[in-house]
Scaffold this active site. Structure first.
Site, short mmCIF file in Angstrom:
data_model
loop_
_atom_site.label_atom_id
_atom_site.label_comp_id
_atom_site.label_asym_id
_atom_site.label_seq_id
_atom_site.Cartn_x
_atom_site.Cartn_y
_atom_site.Cartn_z
N ARG A 65 0.85 -1.20 0.00
CA ARG A 65 0.00 0.00 0.00
C ARG A 65 0.88 1.25 0.00
O ARG A 65 0.47 2.31 -0.46
CB ARG A 65 -0.95 0.00 1.21
CG ARG A 65 -1.69 1.30 1.41
CD ARG A 65 -2.97 1.15 2.20
NE ARG A 65 -2.80 0.43 3.44
CZ ARG A 65 -2.23 0.91 4.56
NH1 ARG A 65 -1.75 2.13 4.58
NH2 ARG A 65 -2.14 0.18 5.64
N TYR A 118 -13.02 17.84 -16.28
CA TYR A 118 -13.64 16.52 -16.38
C TYR A 118 -14.81 16.42 -15.38
O TYR A 118 -14.71 16.92 -14.26
CB TYR A 118 -12.56 15.46 -16.10
CG TYR A 118 -13.11 14.08 -15.92
CD1 TYR A 118 -13.77 13.44 -16.96
CD2 TYR A 118 -12.98 13.41 -14.70
CE1 TYR A 118 -14.29 12.16 -16.78
CE2 TYR A 118 -13.49 12.15 -14.53
CZ TYR A 118 -14.16 11.53 -15.57
OH TYR A 118 -14.67 10.28 -15.38
N ASP A 190 -4.13 18.92 -14.89
CA ASP A 190 -4.49 17.60 -15.40
C ASP A 190 -4.01 17.53 -16.85
O ASP A 190 -4.51 18.24 -17.73
CB ASP A 190 -6.01 17.40 -15.30
CG ASP A 190 -6.46 16.00 -15.73
OD1 ASP A 190 -5.75 15.37 -16.54
OD2 ASP A 190 -7.53 15.57 -15.28
C1 LIG Z 1 -9.15 14.51 -18.12
C2 LIG Z 1 -9.49 13.41 -17.16
N1 LIG Z 1 -9.01 13.46 -15.92
C3 LIG Z 1 -9.29 12.48 -15.01
C4 LIG Z 1 -10.10 11.42 -15.34
C5 LIG Z 1 -10.39 10.35 -14.30
O1 LIG Z 1 -9.62 9.23 -14.53
P1 LIG Z 1 -10.02 7.73 -14.09
O2 LIG Z 1 -11.15 7.31 -14.96
O3 LIG Z 1 -8.75 6.96 -14.31
O4 LIG Z 1 -10.41 7.80 -12.66
C6 LIG Z 1 -10.61 11.32 -16.64
C7 LIG Z 1 -11.47 10.18 -17.02
O5 LIG Z 1 -12.05 10.15 -18.09
C8 LIG Z 1 -10.30 12.35 -17.57
O6 LIG Z 1 -10.78 12.31 -18.84
#
Ligand SMILES: Cc1ncc(COP(=O)(O)O)c(C=O)c1O
Length: 398
Positions: A65, A118, A190
């Site tokens: 972990r 997102y 992101d």
């Molecule tokens: C831009 C973006 N960030 C984060 C995520 C979340 O990722 P996960 O589905 O691996 O939790 C997504 C999922 O589609 C995404 O498109």
């Protein structure tokens, strides 16, 4: 094992995709590939050594972990590709986002972000943080003046995503990072859509870059995970939060990411080309209302994309004149596309935001985020471009 870096030379992205991270790990029985270490714990005969490893005075692993050799190799590969000092990983992209937010935001803090992130991220900002007495200000994504003004009012964190999901808006990372720096705020970006092949936010002033590894890093839609990179100190804080709350990446998924990432540059270059060609083709099609792709000269922030990205990515979206009804008819006709809630893999994937990125949002919330119900998110795969365009041509000619 000796480092493979040639003195005085910085390895290219393809070289880093293949060799990044791996050389620092002892090979098992002379295997050339990183072994999948399916072990929850690690054994020590000598109590002093055990304690030194547990206290991080000596390298090694105690419990998976916290750390695991396969997971570490994945983290090191992403770290090198993002040009970061450190990286730590998670069981999903959403776990990466939640852990970053949970590490740095406390009751009374304020976060500034954009309306277009997102859907899951939006849920955290709109539903999870306000009850914890964390103030959230979401600005129009392309209104940089407003974002700067809100940053200067004081905030702990500036959270950005660029290009955005699913409308492919572009944010000026350098400009907003400079504003955040002068306000003493941390900048998180992101980078899932861009990938480290097309964009390195840390070089543009961000403090933390994060990925849903489930997308382009893995590239084969068969493993779920997330990763963040940044300075040793920031990553140490997030790692500590994650080792306690337990959203650890599994060794098997880490291995899938390592294998997938060996071809990351090849895949992303092909996806950049395919997405641009599809976007240009769609732009001239009579059934298509609008095409969102940062590589098009008509894109609102094509100039910023050109400055901060090395390629424009494999994602685009387009709206059909016939709206939702047209999508219902056209999407099932595509032969070379999965209709699925995923993106970034070798196959082309299509879907409307109402069943994919923004399924958690109400129709009103989608409208407020500027997402038409007739929008199609298109993740270009690595198929032959003639086949992708031929497929769209047949589907759209009704
Ligand atoms: C831009 C973006 N960030 C984060 C995520 C979340 O990722 P996960 O589905 O691996 O939790 C997504 C999922 O589609 C995404 O498109």
């Amino acid at each position: 094992m000796a480092t493979r870096k040639i003195p005085g030379q910085s390895p290219g992205k393809s070289t880093l995709c293949i060799w990044g991270g791996e050389q620092e790990h002892p090979l098992y029985e002379r295997a050339t590939q990183v072994p999948v270490v399916h072990s929850v714990s690690y054994t020590y005969d000598d109590l002093d050594t055990w304690q030194d490893v547990a206290l991080e005075k000596q390298a090694g692993h105690i419990y998976s972990r916290n750390t695991n050799p396969t997971v570490r190799a994945f983290e090191d590969k992403v770290k090198e590709l993002e040009g970061a000092a450190a990286a730590t990983s998670f069981s999903s992209g959403m776990a990466a986002i939640s852990n970053v937010v949970g590490t740095f935001l406390k009751p009374g803090d304020r976060v500034v972000s954009i309306k277009d992130s997102y859907g899951g991220t939006n849920k955290i900002f709109n539903d999870f943080l306000p009850p914890l007495n964390i103030e959230v200000t979401l600005c129009d994504t392309t209104d940089f003046e407003r974002l700067e003004a809100e940053i200067h009012k004081g905030c702990k964190l500036l959270y950005l995503e660029t290009p955005t999901n699913p409308t492919l808006k572009i944010i000026d990372i350098k400009r907003l990072s400079a504003a955040a720096r002068s306000a003493g705020a941390l900048v998180v970006v992101d980078n899932t859509f861009a990938t480290p092949i097309n964009q390195n936010p840390l070089r543009l002033g961000a403090d933390i870059v994060l990925h849903s590894a489930s997308k382009y890093l893995g590239g084969h839609a068969d493993a779920l995970g997330g990763v963040i990179c940044g300075s040793r100190e920031l990553v140490r804080q997030v790692y500590h939060y994650r080792e306690i709350n337990g959203a650890a990446l599994s060794a098997m998924d880490a291995y899938s990411f390592i294998r997938g990432m060996k071809t990351l540059k090849l895949r992303v270059e092909r996806q950049n080309e395919n997405a641009l060609a599809v976007a240009r083709w769609l732009e001239t099609h009579p059934a298509v209302d609008q095409v969102n792709y940062p590589g098009l000269e008509t894109h609102l922030h094509h100039d910023i994309a050109k400055r901060q990205m090395r390629g424009f990515g494999g994602m685009l979206s387009f709206s059909l004149k016939g709206g939702l009804e047209a999508i219902r008819v056209i999407l099932p006709k595509l032969k070379y596309a999965h209709r699925a809630a995923n993106l970034g893999c070798v196959e082309t994937v299509v879907g409307p935001p109402l069943t994919t990125s923004h399924v958690e949002c109400s129709a009103e919330e989608r409208a407020a985020a500027g997402i038409p119900e007739g929008l199609v998110r298109y993740s270009a795969g690595i198929e032959d471009i003639e086949d992708l365009i031929g497929d769209l041509d047949v589907a759209l000619s009704i």
